[in-house]
Design an enzyme around this catalytic site. Structure first.
Site, PDB file in Angstrom:
ATOM      1  N   GLU A 146      43.278  30.599  43.718  1.00 34.07           N
ATOM      2  CA  GLU A 146      42.948  31.456  42.720  1.00 34.07           C
ATOM      3  C   GLU A 146      41.997  32.387  43.150  1.00 34.07           C
ATOM      4  OE1 GLU A 146      41.564  28.712  39.669  1.00 34.07           O
ATOM      5  OE2 GLU A 146      42.907  27.086  40.260  1.00 34.07           O
ATOM      6  N   GLU A 162      40.746  32.999  30.807  1.00 34.51           N
ATOM      7  CA  GLU A 162      40.239  31.617  30.563  1.00 34.51           C
ATOM      8  C   GLU A 162      38.766  31.673  29.990  1.00 34.51           C
ATOM      9  OE1 GLU A 162      39.413  27.301  32.591  1.00 34.51           O
ATOM     10  OE2 GLU A 162      40.669  28.842  33.716  1.00 34.51           O
TER      11      GLU A 162
END
Length: 402
Positions: free
Chosen positions: A210, A322
């Protein structure tokens, strides 16, 4: 020998009780002080040991205007080589970015640069480790963070607005990410815009690489927008971390410090700024996952040996936002995602990803075609998909998201 409390005649019982209390209270307090002193010494020793592991000897140190200290560390002495699987690792290199420069800046650049043959590492301070609760928790994620439609949203503090491409094997991806500075409400809440390349099952054996931008006061001690990387090889259980906070990611760039503040930032109804991310698996070499930033600027790579499942290919690629919502006092957080505005506000107002591409099972670079969205709380954060780009984000708490 002292008399036991409560013995003797009734007339002297009160005096003896007072004597016993006066004797026991200092003893109890001393015991507490001694316990606290022992605990403090133990914690301080653990902190100092972790600081020594993380902060490698610097050939040069640069103080940044935002309070960070950037250490220029010999590339062969970076934290990655503390990993048991990388003890004899030979650093890989690509020549494509030899003369490239990133299209964004970091505040420490104003006070100096790291020389070639070194990498810039944001120095970890004692307060960084103390904010984590324990040195062992520093740089790690405490909860599962992969968007999962099977999660019970009432119990999961992570909230997402994401686009997923799956149904193939993936050897890389591209994305141009809009950069903002979203507000975060609580110290332990964060807001990120990122990509995920994953293989395995959520909560069981998930492998994930990520990167993106984030605001995290608990991790960095401020509310600046910072660039980050992350990895896990076991569903966020024991392996992986942000940036270089544990052994794993191998950095090759001497220009960008992971975890450091970036600029410029986008302005609502004003200038817009982006960062390009490009991940590719070196299928003709050792199979490492290279991360390129800002048009052919190699930052480094995740060695394939770290991953039991991502050692070959990814099963899905995700892009989006997020946040952490602690639901304090039973109310949704005001922590923002993206620009803090909903997707339908569109250009110059809502955060976006564009120029989305994947490297598929045929090793071809193509636009996403088998996609689906995950928007569990559209009244708080949402996403509008337009094919190879999308808008996303939101303000969090509002009249429709109490």
């Amino acid at each position: 020998m002292a008399l036991p409390c409560g013995s003797g005649r009734r007339s002297s019982r009160a005096v003896k009780m007072i004597f016993c209390l006066l004797f026991l209270i200092p003893m109890s307090s001393a015991g507490n002080r001694n316990t606290n002193t022992i605990f403090g010494k133990k914690q301080k020793l653990e902190v100092q040991q972790q600081l020594k592991r993380l902060n490698k000897p610097a050939l040069k140190s640069i103080k940044s205007s935002d309070g960070d200290i950037i250490d220029c560390v010999d590339i062969y002495k970076q934290p990655a080589f503390d990993h048991p699987l990388l003890k004899n690792h030979t650093i890989q290199s690509n020549d494509v970015s030899a003369n490239s420069k990133p299209k964004f800046s970091q505040p420490w650049h104003l006070n100096g640069r790291c020389p070639e043959g070194t990498i810039p590492i944001r120095r970890t301070k004692e307060e960084d480790l103390l904010r984590a609760g324990s040195p062992a928790n520093y740089g790690r994620r405490k909860h599962l963070t992969i968007p999962n439609p099977q999660d019970n949203d009432e119990e999961n503090v992570h909230e997402h607005a994401t686009l997923t491409e799956d149904g193939d094997r993936y050897y890389g991806m591209m994305a141009e990410m809009n950069v903002w500075n979203p507000h975060t409400q609580e110290r332990v809440e964060f807001s990120v815009s990122q990509f995920w390349m994953i293989a395995g099952r959520n909560g069981i054996d998930l492998n994930s690489i990520e990167a993106g931008t984030m605001v995290s006061q608990s991790l960095y001690g401020d509310k600046n927008t910072r660039i980050f990387t992350f990895w896990t090889a076991d569903a966020y259980t024991n392996t992986g971390c942000f940036n270089l906070m544990c052994p794993g990611f191998v950095q090759v760039s001497h220009q960008i410090a992971m975890g450091a503040t970036i600029s410029p930032l986008s302005i609502y109804n004003g200038p817009q700024y982006t960062v390009n991310f490009y991940v590719r698996r070196d299928i003709h070499g050792d199979g490492n996952w290279w991360l390129t930033i800002a048009d052919r600027f190699d930052l480094g790579y995740w060695p394939s040996s770290l991953f039991p499942l991502l050692s070959d290919s990814a099963e899905a690629v995700k892009w989006g936002g997020e946040v952490i919502n602690l639901n304090k006092d039973g109310r949704h957080t005001t922590t923002q995602m993206g620009s803090g505005h909903f997707a339908e506000e569109g250009p110059n107002k809502a955060c976006f990803f564009k120029n989305l591409n994947v490297i598929d099972g045929k090793k071809l670079l193509r636009a996403p075609w088998h996609t689906h969205t995950f928007i569990p709380k559209p009244n708080c954060y949402n996403l509008l998909d337009y094919g190879d780009y999308f808008y996303f984000g939101g303000p969090g708490r509002n009249p429709n998201c109490p």
